[in-house]
Design a protein around this motif. Structure first.
Motif, PDB file in Angstrom:
ATOM      1  N   THR A   1       0.849  -1.186   0.000  1.00 53.26           N
ATOM      2  CA  THR A   1       0.000   0.000   0.000  1.00 53.26           C
ATOM      3  C   THR A   1       0.880   1.230   0.000  1.00 53.26           C
ATOM      4  N   ASP A   2       0.278   2.401  -0.110  1.00 54.05           N
ATOM      5  CA  ASP A   2       1.050   3.644  -0.016  1.00 54.05           C
ATOM      6  C   ASP A   2       1.328   3.997   1.443  1.00 54.05           C
ATOM      7  N   ILE A   3       0.274   4.035   2.249  1.00 56.59           N
ATOM      8  CA  ILE A   3       0.414   4.370   3.670  1.00 56.59           C
ATOM      9  C   ILE A   3      -0.098   3.202   4.496  1.00 56.59           C
ATOM     10  N   LEU A   4       0.792   2.641   5.304  1.00 59.88           N
ATOM     11  CA  LEU A   4       0.430   1.531   6.180  1.00 59.88           C
ATOM     12  C   LEU A   4       0.392   2.029   7.621  1.00 59.88           C
ATOM     13  N   LEU A   5      -0.778   1.968   8.229  1.00 56.95           N
ATOM     14  CA  LEU A   5      -0.919   2.322   9.636  1.00 56.95           C
ATOM     15  C   LEU A   5      -0.702   1.065  10.473  1.00 56.95           C
ATOM     16  N   ALA A   6       0.428   1.003  11.164  1.00 56.97           N
ATOM     17  CA  ALA A   6       0.743  -0.116  12.056  1.00 56.97           C
ATOM     18  C   ALA A   6       0.280   0.281  13.456  1.00 56.97           C
ATOM     19  N   ASP A   7      -0.968  -0.055  13.767  1.00 56.98           N
ATOM     20  CA  ASP A   7      -1.601   0.424  14.995  1.00 56.98           C
ATOM     21  C   ASP A   7      -1.122  -0.374  16.201  1.00 56.98           C
ATOM     22  N   GLU A   8      -0.638   0.343  17.219  1.00 51.63           N
ATOM     23  CA  GLU A   8      -0.108  -0.261  18.449  1.00 51.63           C
ATOM     24  C   GLU A   8       0.951  -1.308  18.117  1.00 51.63           C
ATOM     25  N   ILE A   9       1.967  -0.875  17.400  1.00 49.18           N
ATOM     26  CA  ILE A   9       3.006  -1.777  16.905  1.00 49.18           C
ATOM     27  C   ILE A   9       3.717  -2.509  18.034  1.00 49.18           C
ATOM     28  N   ASN A  10       3.784  -1.905  19.214  1.00 47.24           N
ATOM     29  CA  ASN A  10       4.504  -2.536  20.319  1.00 47.24           C
ATOM     30  C   ASN A  10       3.713  -3.650  21.001  1.00 47.24           C
ATOM     31  N   ARG A  11       2.520  -3.991  20.492  1.00 48.26           N
ATOM     32  CA  ARG A  11       1.770  -5.122  21.043  1.00 48.26           C
ATOM     33  C   ARG A  11       2.097  -6.431  20.321  1.00 48.26           C
ATOM     34  N   ALA A  12       2.805  -6.338  19.207  1.00 52.19           N
ATOM     35  CA  ALA A  12       3.163  -7.550  18.466  1.00 52.19           C
ATOM     36  C   ALA A  12       4.473  -8.129  18.986  1.00 52.19           C
ATOM     37  N   MET A  13       4.677  -9.423  18.757  1.00 53.04           N
ATOM     38  CA  MET A  13       5.913 -10.077  19.145  1.00 53.04           C
ATOM     39  C   MET A  13       7.077  -9.472  18.363  1.00 53.04           C
ATOM     40  N   PRO A  14       8.292  -9.463  18.943  1.00 52.15           N
ATOM     41  CA  PRO A  14       9.456  -8.898  18.253  1.00 52.15           C
ATOM     42  C   PRO A  14       9.665  -9.464  16.853  1.00 52.15           C
ATOM     43  N   ARG A  15       9.407 -10.752  16.669  1.00 49.24           N
ATOM     44  CA  ARG A  15       9.586 -11.363  15.346  1.00 49.24           C
ATOM     45  C   ARG A  15       8.664 -10.704  14.327  1.00 49.24           C
ATOM     46  N   THR A  16       7.436 -10.393  14.744  1.00 43.76           N
ATOM     47  CA  THR A  16       6.483  -9.759  13.835  1.00 43.76           C
ATOM     48  C   THR A  16       6.858  -8.300  13.592  1.00 43.76           C
ATOM     49  N   GLN A  17       7.296  -7.601  14.648  1.00 45.90           N
ATOM     50  CA  GLN A  17       7.780  -6.229  14.462  1.00 45.90           C
ATOM     51  C   GLN A  17       8.913  -6.191  13.447  1.00 45.90           C
ATOM     52  N   SER A  18       9.817  -7.155  13.537  1.00 42.56           N
ATOM     53  CA  SER A  18      10.975  -7.189  12.644  1.00 42.56           C
ATOM     54  C   SER A  18      10.600  -7.451  11.199  1.00 42.56           C
ATOM     55  N   ALA A  19       9.404  -7.975  10.972  1.00 43.22           N
ATOM     56  CA  ALA A  19       8.974  -8.247   9.596  1.00 43.22           C
ATOM     57  C   ALA A  19       8.890  -6.971   8.773  1.00 43.22           C
ATOM     58  N   LEU A  20       8.764  -5.836   9.465  1.00 44.26           N
ATOM     59  CA  LEU A  20       8.669  -4.556   8.756  1.00 44.26           C
ATOM     60  C   LEU A  20      10.031  -3.962   8.406  1.00 44.26           C
ATOM     61  N   LEU A  21      11.119  -4.511   8.974  1.00 44.52           N
ATOM     62  CA  LEU A  21      12.433  -3.893   8.804  1.00 44.52           C
ATOM     63  C   LEU A  21      12.844  -3.777   7.342  1.00 44.52           C
ATOM     64  N   GLU A  22      12.756  -4.879   6.605  1.00 45.34           N
ATOM     65  CA  GLU A  22      13.142  -4.852   5.190  1.00 45.34           C
ATOM     66  C   GLU A  22      12.243  -3.908   4.404  1.00 45.34           C
ATOM     67  N   ALA A  23      10.940  -3.944   4.705  1.00 46.99           N
ATOM     68  CA  ALA A  23       9.993  -3.081   3.991  1.00 46.99           C
ATOM     69  C   ALA A  23      10.320  -1.615   4.229  1.00 46.99           C
ATOM     70  N   MET A  24      10.650  -1.260   5.472  1.00 43.07           N
ATOM     71  CA  MET A  24      10.930   0.126   5.793  1.00 43.07           C
ATOM     72  C   MET A  24      12.240   0.609   5.194  1.00 43.07           C
ATOM     73  N   GLU A  25      13.238  -0.241   5.166  1.00 41.78           N
ATOM     74  CA  GLU A  25      14.557   0.172   4.688  1.00 41.78           C
ATOM     75  C   GLU A  25      14.700   0.056   3.173  1.00 41.78           C
ATOM     76  N   GLU A  26      14.230  -1.051   2.602  1.00 38.55           N
ATOM     77  CA  GLU A  26      14.454  -1.317   1.193  1.00 38.55           C
ATOM     78  C   GLU A  26      13.226  -1.076   0.318  1.00 38.55           C
ATOM     79  N   ARG A  27      12.073  -0.848   0.962  1.00 36.76           N
ATOM     80  CA  ARG A  27      10.800  -0.722   0.235  1.00 36.76           C
ATOM     81  C   ARG A  27      10.569  -1.936  -0.676  1.00 36.76           C
TER      82      ARG A  27
END
Length: 311
Positions: A100-126
């Motif tokens: 999507t263009d804008i992804l709202l990750a609502d209450e991101i700190n409620r997810a497990m660290p493994r799931t939070q990390s799933a966004l790392l590549e997307a955020m850095e490399e798109r």
């Protein structure tokens, strides 16, 4: 850069049809978006974070997806999954909400660290990788994550590596009484996004981003940015200072802020205006400073006061 200043003013005015009294925060969000940066919204529930993001997405004519982060959310729920299609007798990719263009990750700190990390590549490399296959995300892909700073039960702190990938961290805060009254009159019975005009589209956004790249930054201002960031690494109250990525983000934020102010060059004022939201979530305070309630924003303000501007 008058055109960029004019469209900025129009967007701020349009946003106030829904979100009242938060022009500075909206301008920070626009700064991050036009700088290809991701945003962390840190605020208590009910302050209008989701409504603000939806409002901006509508005004900029961007595709919007929202994910409610919970403890059992899996990386595949965000990125997508390779599933077997019985009709075609073959595997096919089912893309996740991240496309999507804008992804709202609502209450991101409620997810497990493994799931939070799933966004790392997307955020850095798109881009994302699903079963070894890489997929590009939309060119204006932006993560706007929210977290609740006062509720810690069943939450997982974001790792420093992921915090550092957020371009800015901002808070909306509670509205003033007069702004809250105006909000009730405008949308007390429900938010009507149909009153909003679409002022941008992908083509216009990309043109603005290209113009921002041409903003001039003098050697003196570059030196000022570097000295500000380096000072965070030398401050006795700071355990971990800002990273080189933070230096780059402050440089880009200053250029975008200058463009939105209608100038084709960056001044130290632009650097100072964006320094706190760009830097403060990347610093880790010494324990003694935390015990004395010496907060990070105060440290950054002191650093801005201490570092001289070359003339």
């Amino acid at each position: 850069m008058k055109e960029i200043k004019d469209i900025t003013e129009k967007i701020l005015n349009e946003t106030e049809k829904i979100i009242i009294g938060k022009r500075e925060q909206v301008k920070y969000l626009m700064t991050a978006f036009l700088s290809d940066g991701h945003i962390l919204l840190d605020d208590v529930p009910g302050t209008g974070k989701t409504t603000l993001v939806k409002t901006l997405a509508h005004i900029m004519d961007c595709q919007f997806n929202r994910i409610q982060f919970v403890s059992d959310l899996m990386p595949s729920d965000i990125l997508g999954i390779n599933i077997f299609n019985q009709k075609s007798n073959d595997f096919e990719i089912k893309k996740g909400a991240v496309f999507t263009d804008i992804l709202l990750a609502d209450e991101i700190n409620r997810a497990m660290p493994r799931t939070q990390s799933a966004l790392l590549e997307a955020m850095e490399e798109r881009q994302v990788t699903i079963d070894g296959q890489s997929f590009n995300l939309p060119e204006n892909f932006t993560v706007i994550a929210t977290e609740n700073p006062v509720e810690y039960e069943s939450t997982f702190n974001l790792p420093i590596a992921q915090l550092d990938r957020f371009f800015m961290k901002i808070s909306l805060g509670y509205p003033k009484a007069e702004d809250e009254e105006a909000m009730l009159k405008a949308s007390g019975d429900g938010v009507d996004f149909s009153v909003l005009s679409k002022l941008l589209d992908t083509q216009k956004i990309n043109k603005i981003k290209e113009k921002i790249k041409d903003i001039y930054v003098s050697e003196e201002v570059v030196s000022y940015i570097v000295r500000l960031v380096n000072k965070t690494r030398e401050d006795g109250d700071v355990l971990i200072g800002a990273s080189p990525r933070a230096t780059k983000h402050l440089y880009k934020a200053s250029k975008t802020w200058a463009a939105m102010e209608g100038r084709d060059f960056v001044t130290p004022d632009d650097v100072q205006a964006t320094a706190i939201p760009v830097l403060h979530h990347r610093l880790v305070m010494e324990s003694r400073a935390q015990l004395n309630n010496y907060d990070i924003k105060t440290v950054i303000k002191d650093i801005i006061s201490d570092v001289e501007v070359e003339k």
